[in-house]
Design an enzyme around this catalytic site. Structure first.
Site, PDB file in Angstrom:
ATOM      1  N   ASP A 231     -27.563  96.137  56.304  1.00  0.00           N
ATOM      2  CA  ASP A 231     -26.978  96.126  57.963  1.00  0.00           C
ATOM      3  C   ASP A 231     -25.827  95.053  58.039  1.00  0.00           C
ATOM      4  O   ASP A 231     -25.689  94.295  57.060  1.00  0.00           O
ATOM      5  CB  ASP A 231     -28.312  95.487  58.784  1.00  0.00           C
ATOM      6  N   LYS A 253     -24.618  98.928  62.062  1.00  0.00           N
ATOM      7  CA  LYS A 253     -24.291  99.276  63.220  1.00  0.00           C
ATOM      8  C   LYS A 253     -24.380  98.366  64.349  1.00  0.00           C
ATOM      9  O   LYS A 253     -25.081  97.161  64.421  1.00  0.00           O
ATOM     10  CB  LYS A 253     -25.588 100.231  63.565  1.00  0.00           C
ATOM     11  N   MET A 366     -31.631  91.783  70.900  1.00  0.00           N
ATOM     12  CA  MET A 366     -30.493  92.488  71.422  1.00  0.00           C
ATOM     13  C   MET A 366     -30.075  92.338  72.894  1.00  0.00           C
ATOM     14  O   MET A 366     -30.004  93.652  73.384  1.00  0.00           O
ATOM     15  CB  MET A 366     -30.379  93.990  70.889  1.00  0.00           C
TER      16      MET A 366
END
Length: 449
Positions: A231, A253, A366
């Site tokens: 990641d 991502k 997030m």
């Protein structure tokens, strides 16, 4: 080398233990664990007849004169003797032992420093997997078949090495013994047909960022991997723990940046494992907590390929600890919920009314860029504007930054944590426990008088 290390079969054989107390008990228990017929004796009444038929004598009386007297009797009977803490009276010495269900490692300093042997034992225990004995059993199960099927010595050695280091081994160590046997049978068939066997994918949690928070198993796999698909949030300090010649591929991502689609990551995992590679799919935090690890397991399972999952310390646990925030607290919070901040405006919503209650901690992943919408939904669900909040950016990492305040000010607090592409990963904690972040500074280690 003064002492030759030997592994002695004691099953059903007589071993005499002379003495009482912890040291004598320890030696008796060790001998019993090896299947010995243990006879406990008192020092004052020992004769040579007591040692008849014994293969070893352990003496631990904690009395120098008594130890020496028993030693003389044992020597007269012709039986090897070990006297606790008296190297000069020992025919053999007791090493520090690591036992993994039949896989045994003995560490000795020749009696020079039992403390050093103990320290080394601790390090070796930390390095050896707990289920190592299962792996030895797997190798024993297939040894005869391998010897019969693969006649070339070099190919046989290579196969046996792969058996104890490759995909079947990793499944056995992960507790999937049936899967390990299936993979071993497939590899044996591939060897017979001279085909390239499949590799294996490990879905691994890298933790919140501090490389010292990697699990032992994660660190071991980073040293074994042919390729690491990581990641974007996995920091360089963690990637530096990888094998030097491993292929490092970023498949991250990040919001607002070009990135891999999940379907492409799934396909890349399948392609590499089919090609025989050992692949670590390295994810920030834990792969099964907002990490989409379940989707990658689905793809590997559908392709009939072997996989394991190694959990990691998820961001909520790591960031809260590094900021001094207890996610639960007897006086303030009896429950904690992990929530994704993605989709706070228009996506599928959690039951905010059940979450916006006193005595409940929210750890929001997030969510910095959606702070305004998160605030509005929590306030609309009944949360008090004065509810403490904390934002932890780059938690556990050298650049960690913590902001604290109230729910009503969440958008303002988050603004400084969500500026452009340079912002680090942030976690929002909502609840009374968030106030502990402002109290987290440790006192000095020494008092100045």
């Amino acid at each position: 080398m003064r002492h030759l290390p030997l592994l002695f079969d004691l099953a059903g054989r007589k071993v005499a233990i002379v003495g009482e107390g912890a040291k004598a008990d320890l030696r008796a228990n060790l001998a019993r664990s090896a299947g010995a017929d243990v006879r406990r004796l008192k020092a004052g009444s020992v004769t040579a007849r007591d040692f008849q038929g014994a293969v070893a004598v352990f003496v631990a009386t904690d009395d120098e004169a008594a130890d020496a007297a028993v030693h003389r009797v044992a020597k007269a009977a012709g039986v090897p003797v070990n006297v606790a803490d008296r190297p000069a009276l020992c025919d053999f010495i007791m090493p520090a032992i690591v036992d993994r269900d039949g896989v045994v490692v003995a560490i000795s300093t020749g009696g020079a420093s039992p403390t050093l042997a103990t320290v080394l034992r601790g390090r070796i225990e930390a390095a050896l997997p707990e289920r190592l004995g299962v792996l030895a059993g797997l190798a024993a199960t297939f040894r005869a078949q391998v010897n019969a099927l693969i006649t070339d010595p070099a190919r046989r050695r290579a196969f046996l090495r792969r058996l104890v280091e490759g995909p079947a081994a990793r499944l056995a160590l992960a507790g999937d013994e049936a899967g390990a046997r299936r993979v071993a049978l497939g590899e044996l068939d591939a060897a017979r047909r001279r085909l390239t066997p499949y590799g294996i994918a490990h879905i691994v949690g890298a933790g919140p960022g501090d490389p010292d928070l990697l699990t032992l198993k994660a660190a071991q796999l980073l040293q074994e991997a042919d390729a690491i698909l990581h990641d974007d949030l996995v920091p360089p300090a963690v990637l530096a723990r990888a094998r030097r010649d491993a292929e490092i591929v970023s498949v991250g991502k990040r919001k607002g940046r070009p990135s891999w689609a999940q379907a492409d990551i799934d396909a890349e995992l399948v392609r590499r494992v089919r090609a025989g590679q050992t692949v670590v799919r390295l994810k920030a935090g834990d792969p099964f907590v907002f990490g989409r690890g379940g989707e990658e397991v689905d793809a590997l399972r559908a392709a009939g390929l072997p996989w394991t999952v190694v959990p990691g310390i998820t961001a909520a646990l790591g960031c809260a600890a590094s900021a001094g925030i207890p996610l639960t607290h007897r006086r303030h919070a009896s429950a904690v919920t992990f929530v994704s901040g993605h989709g706070a405006k228009d996506g599928k919503q959690p039951a905010w009314a059940l979450l916006a209650v006193e005595g409940h901690t929210l750890a929001i992943y997030m969510g910095a860029s959606e702070a305004s919408a998160l605030r509005d939904r929590l306030l609309a669900a009944g949360a008090a504007p004065s509810t403490p909040v904390a934002i932890v950016e780059n938690g556990t990492r050298p650049g960690q930054r913590v902001s604290t305040g109230r729910l009503g000010d969440l958008a303002r607090l988050a603004a400084s944590h969500a500026k452009g592409v340079a912002a680090g990963p942030s976690l929002i904690i909502v609840g009374d426990v968030a106030a502990y972040a402002a109290l987290s500074e440790n006192p000095p280690l020494a008092k100045v008088s």
